[in-house]
Design an enzyme around this catalytic site. Structure first.
Site, PDB file in Angstrom:
ATOM      1  N   ILE A  63       0.818  -1.220   0.000  1.00 42.19           N
ATOM      2  CA  ILE A  63       0.000   0.000   0.000  1.00 42.19           C
ATOM      3  C   ILE A  63       0.855   1.276   0.000  1.00 42.19           C
ATOM      4  CG2 ILE A  63      -1.913  -1.240   1.118  1.00 42.19           C
ATOM      5  CD1 ILE A  63      -1.440   0.604   3.598  1.00 42.19           C
ATOM      6  N   SER A 139      -8.554   2.132  14.937  1.00 41.69           N
ATOM      7  CA  SER A 139      -8.239   1.681  16.289  1.00 41.69           C
ATOM      8  C   SER A 139      -8.955   2.576  17.293  1.00 41.69           C
ATOM      9  CB  SER A 139      -6.728   1.770  16.520  1.00 41.69           C
ATOM     10  OG  SER A 139      -6.437   1.586  17.890  1.00 41.69           O
ATOM     11  N   TYR A 193       1.018   6.975  15.820  1.00 38.41           N
ATOM     12  CA  TYR A 193       0.046   5.929  15.474  1.00 38.41           C
ATOM     13  C   TYR A 193      -1.371   6.457  15.694  1.00 38.41           C
ATOM     14  CZ  TYR A 193      -2.390   1.401  15.645  1.00 38.41           C
ATOM     15  OH  TYR A 193      -3.258   0.353  15.420  1.00 38.41           O
ATOM     16  N   GLY A 194      -1.576   7.130  16.832  1.00 34.97           N
ATOM     17  CA  GLY A 194      -2.903   7.672  17.148  1.00 34.97           C
ATOM     18  C   GLY A 194      -3.372   8.666  16.099  1.00 34.97           C
TER      19      GLY A 194
HETATM   20  P1  NAP Z   1       0.564  -7.142  12.243  1.00 34.47           P
HETATM   21  O1  NAP Z   1       0.468  -8.513  12.792  1.00 34.47           O
HETATM   22  O2  NAP Z   1       1.816  -6.362  12.412  1.00 34.47           O
HETATM   23  O3  NAP Z   1       0.174  -7.222  10.696  1.00 34.47           O
HETATM   24  C1  NAP Z   1       0.196  -6.076   9.899  1.00 34.47           C
HETATM   25  C2  NAP Z   1       0.023  -6.502   8.450  1.00 34.47           C
HETATM   26  O4  NAP Z   1       0.063  -5.323   7.634  1.00 34.47           O
HETATM   27  C3  NAP Z   1       1.136  -7.429   7.967  1.00 34.47           C
HETATM   28  O5  NAP Z   1       0.599  -8.346   7.053  1.00 34.47           O
HETATM   29  C4  NAP Z   1       2.062  -6.454   7.245  1.00 34.47           C
HETATM   30  O6  NAP Z   1       2.845  -7.065   6.256  1.00 34.47           O
HETATM   31  C5  NAP Z   1       1.025  -5.549   6.623  1.00 34.47           C
HETATM   32  N1  NAP Z   1       1.593  -4.313   6.110  1.00 34.47           N
HETATM   33  C6  NAP Z   1       2.316  -3.365   6.750  1.00 34.47           C
HETATM   34  N2  NAP Z   1       2.683  -2.416   5.906  1.00 34.47           N
HETATM   35  C7  NAP Z   1       2.196  -2.756   4.687  1.00 34.47           C
HETATM   36  C8  NAP Z   1       2.248  -2.178   3.402  1.00 34.47           C
HETATM   37  N3  NAP Z   1       2.920  -1.057   3.157  1.00 34.47           N
HETATM   38  N4  NAP Z   1       1.607  -2.798   2.378  1.00 34.47           N
HETATM   39  C9  NAP Z   1       0.940  -3.930   2.592  1.00 34.47           C
HETATM   40  N5  NAP Z   1       0.873  -4.551   3.770  1.00 34.47           N
HETATM   41  C10 NAP Z   1       1.501  -3.962   4.812  1.00 34.47           C
HETATM   42  O7  NAP Z   1      -0.573  -6.192  12.844  1.00 34.47           O
HETATM   43  P2  NAP Z   1      -2.095  -6.495  13.256  1.00 34.47           P
HETATM   44  O8  NAP Z   1      -2.168  -6.403  14.729  1.00 34.47           O
HETATM   45  O9  NAP Z   1      -2.621  -7.703  12.574  1.00 34.47           O
HETATM   46  O10 NAP Z   1      -2.780  -5.187  12.675  1.00 34.47           O
HETATM   47  C11 NAP Z   1      -3.718  -5.189  11.608  1.00 34.47           C
HETATM   48  C12 NAP Z   1      -4.470  -3.879  11.628  1.00 34.47           C
HETATM   49  O11 NAP Z   1      -5.202  -3.759  12.856  1.00 34.47           O
HETATM   50  C13 NAP Z   1      -3.567  -2.642  11.579  1.00 34.47           C
HETATM   51  O12 NAP Z   1      -4.174  -1.643  10.792  1.00 34.47           O
HETATM   52  C14 NAP Z   1      -3.506  -2.203  13.039  1.00 34.47           C
HETATM   53  O13 NAP Z   1      -3.195  -0.834  13.166  1.00 34.47           O
HETATM   54  C15 NAP Z   1      -4.910  -2.529  13.484  1.00 34.47           C
HETATM   55  N6  NAP Z   1      -5.079  -2.673  14.946  1.00 34.47           N
HETATM   56  C16 NAP Z   1      -4.450  -3.662  15.619  1.00 34.47           C
HETATM   57  C17 NAP Z   1      -4.665  -3.804  16.990  1.00 34.47           C
HETATM   58  C18 NAP Z   1      -4.013  -4.914  17.790  1.00 34.47           C
HETATM   59  O14 NAP Z   1      -4.242  -4.963  19.021  1.00 34.47           O
HETATM   60  N7  NAP Z   1      -3.259  -5.828  17.179  1.00 34.47           N
HETATM   61  C19 NAP Z   1      -5.505  -2.912  17.662  1.00 34.47           C
HETATM   62  C20 NAP Z   1      -6.145  -1.908  16.952  1.00 34.47           C
HETATM   63  C21 NAP Z   1      -5.926  -1.808  15.569  1.00 34.47           C
HETATM   64  P3  NAP Z   1       4.382  -7.568   6.562  1.00 34.47           P
HETATM   65  O15 NAP Z   1       4.264  -8.929   7.151  1.00 34.47           O
HETATM   66  O16 NAP Z   1       4.988  -7.546   5.201  1.00 34.47           O
HETATM   67  O17 NAP Z   1       5.003  -6.576   7.504  1.00 34.47           O
END
Ligand code: NAP
Length: 276
Positions: A63, A139, A193-194
């Site tokens: 992205i 979030s 991030y926020g």
């Molecule tokens: P994660 O395990 O770190 O996974 C993030 C995913 O996004 C990975 O597949 C990563 O790919 C991908 N990504 C990052 N940059 C990218 C780019 N430029 N193009 C395409 N893909 C990209 O995080 P997660 O916890 O699953 O988070 C998923 C979403 O939920 C995020 O938007 C996060 O902000 C949101 N969120 C998470 C939480 C939580 O508690 N975990 C809470 C609130 C919101 P790579 O493997 O290549 O890095």
């Protein structure tokens, strides 16, 4: 393939995105695309689902890379004549103790979480078919960060008339203000991030309004949501929800029935509309 429904999830080689794809493979009546910036990690994830007896398809998507976004856009247009479900899940977060200068964290975080997500929307929203669903993974941190903004900024971010250009200007200003070390004086909270997730939530509200104005008859529902605190590489092992539990609200929004007229333009957590 123009009649086959198609769903696309960004950043879905691991974490919540992967769990969203898993759930969609079980429940969405059509082709489900797992996308990843790294084809190796993406194909590995597809193979993992295959071991579970689930069939996801793969397409590369970074992205941060407009060319990559446009390649996916052209592929979807050509093969399916559009798309039915788009889940903007890809995101990044610096760890709390990361010593990278704050201005760099701000630039890098906003680049992916806000500007990257916006670019995906710019290219793919016009392709979303009638009765389609768009889910932007934001979030709860967007709400707490909003509370940490100056009164003036809060008013702008809650406005029902703010335009996408004005939002882009504000997100750009945040990054510039961090470089000059004046972001706090300018009313910003101390969280890159926020602020990036404020951008995602407000962008969703604007996009929903635009759909109302320009494509009312298409019944597309677009929302932002928080998955909860989820055990992924981003949030760590102490988080309260499993990735499958974290996928529940995004999947609920992606699979709203075709006769639903809402939620639309809302921010939800635990499948409940939250006040912005
Ligand atoms: P994660 O395990 O770190 O996974 C993030 C995913 O996004 C990975 O597949 C990563 O790919 C991908 N990504 C990052 N940059 C990218 C780019 N430029 N193009 C395409 N893909 C990209 O995080 P997660 O916890 O699953 O988070 C998923 C979403 O939920 C995020 O938007 C996060 O902000 C949101 N969120 C998470 C939480 C939580 O508690 N975990 C809470 C609130 C919101 P790579 O493997 O290549 O890095």
């Amino acid at each position: 393939m123009a009649n086959v429904p198609v769903a696309v999830v960004t950043g879905s080689n691991k974490g919540i995105g992967f769990a969203i794809v898993r759930a969609l493979c079980k429940q969405f009546p059509g082709d489900v695309y797992l996308t990843a910036r790294d084809p190796g990690r993406g194909q590995e994830a597809v193979a993992k689902l295959q071991e579970e007896g689930l069939r996801a398809l793969f397409h590369q998507l970074d992205i941060d890379d407009l060319q990559s976004i446009r390649a996916l856009r052209d592929f979807l247009k050509e093969k399916y004549g559009g798309l039915n479900v788009l889940v903007n899940n890809a995101g990044i977060a610096f760890k709390v103790h990361d010593t990278t200068p704050f201005a760099v964290q701000a630039e890098v975080t906003l680049k992916t979480n806000f500007f990257g997500t916006r670019n995906v929307c710019t290219e793919l929203l016009p392709l979303v078919k009638p009765y389609g669903k768009v889910v932007n993974v934001s979030s709860m941190v967007s709400s707490s960060a909003l509370g940490g903004c100056s009164r003036e900024l809060q008013q702008k971010f809650r406005s029902d008339t703010i335009t996408e250009d004005e939002l882009v200007e504000l997100m750009t200003k945040f990054v510039e203000d961090t470089k000059k070390s004046v972001h706090e004086k300018e009313g910003w909270p101390n969280t890159a991030y926020g602020v990036s997730k404020i951008g995602v939530t407000v962008l969703s509200r604007i996009q929903a309004r635009m759909l109302n104005e320009k494509r009312k008859g298409d019944h597309i529902l677009l929302n932002a949501c928080c998955p909860g605190w989820v055990r992924t590489d981003m949030a760590g092992p102490k988080a309260t929800k499993s990735p499958d539990e974290g996928a529940e609200t995004p999947v609920y929004l992606a699979l709203l029935p075709s006769d639903a007229d809402g939620p639309h333009g809302q921010f939800l957590s635990n499948k409940t509309v939250r006040t912005w």
